[in-house]
Design a protein around this motif. Sequence first.
Motif, PDB file in Angstrom:
ATOM      1  N   GLU A 101       0.831  -1.213   0.000  1.00 15.57           N
ATOM      2  CA  GLU A 101       0.000   0.000   0.000  1.00 15.57           C
ATOM      3  C   GLU A 101       0.864   1.262   0.000  1.00 15.57           C
ATOM      4  OE1 GLU A 101      -3.372   0.224  -0.372  1.00 15.57           O
ATOM      5  OE2 GLU A 101      -3.235  -1.932  -0.715  1.00 15.57           O
ATOM      6  N   VAL A 102       1.944   1.243   0.771  1.00 18.27           N
ATOM      7  CA  VAL A 102       2.849   2.394   0.799  1.00 18.27           C
ATOM      8  C   VAL A 102       3.509   2.563  -0.566  1.00 18.27           C
ATOM      9  CG1 VAL A 102       4.986   3.314   1.808  1.00 18.27           C
ATOM     10  CG2 VAL A 102       3.220   2.317   3.295  1.00 18.27           C
ATOM     11  N   ALA A 103       3.959   1.451  -1.160  1.00 11.61           N
ATOM     12  CA  ALA A 103       4.579   1.521  -2.487  1.00 11.61           C
ATOM     13  C   ALA A 103       3.607   2.062  -3.518  1.00 11.61           C
ATOM     14  CB  ALA A 103       5.087   0.131  -2.897  1.00 11.61           C
ATOM     15  N   LYS A 104       2.345   1.616  -3.468  1.00 12.60           N
ATOM     16  CA  LYS A 104       1.328   2.140  -4.400  1.00 12.60           C
ATOM     17  C   LYS A 104       1.184   3.633  -4.244  1.00 12.60           C
ATOM     18  CE  LYS A 104      -2.200  -0.650  -3.602  1.00 12.60           C
ATOM     19  NZ  LYS A 104      -3.535  -1.271  -3.651  1.00 12.60           N
ATOM     20  N   SER A 105       1.169   4.106  -2.999  1.00  9.34           N
ATOM     21  CA  SER A 105       0.972   5.539  -2.769  1.00  9.34           C
ATOM     22  C   SER A 105       2.163   6.361  -3.262  1.00  9.34           C
ATOM     23  CB  SER A 105       0.709   5.819  -1.292  1.00  9.34           C
ATOM     24  OG  SER A 105       1.896   5.773  -0.554  1.00  9.34           O
TER      25      SER A 105
END
Length: 66
Positions: free
Chosen positions: A59-63
């Motif tokens: 999720e952090v990488a997507k953001s």
Amino acid sequence: MPIRIGINGFGRIGRLVYRIAAQRGLKTVDLRTALEKRGELFADHIHPNAEGATIIAQEVAKSLGR
């Protein structure tokens, strides 16, 4: 629609973090949607296990656009 913030009773802290981030123009990451109703991802109901940590990292990488 109100933004739902917080997991495991930390809603008040989450709202404070969100408000400060918004005031400073900082981006926040929605982990609640990815983790809510997924108790099996938390060995002690607070800290994520390996699978939960992987979901958080994704999720952090997507953001970050990665």
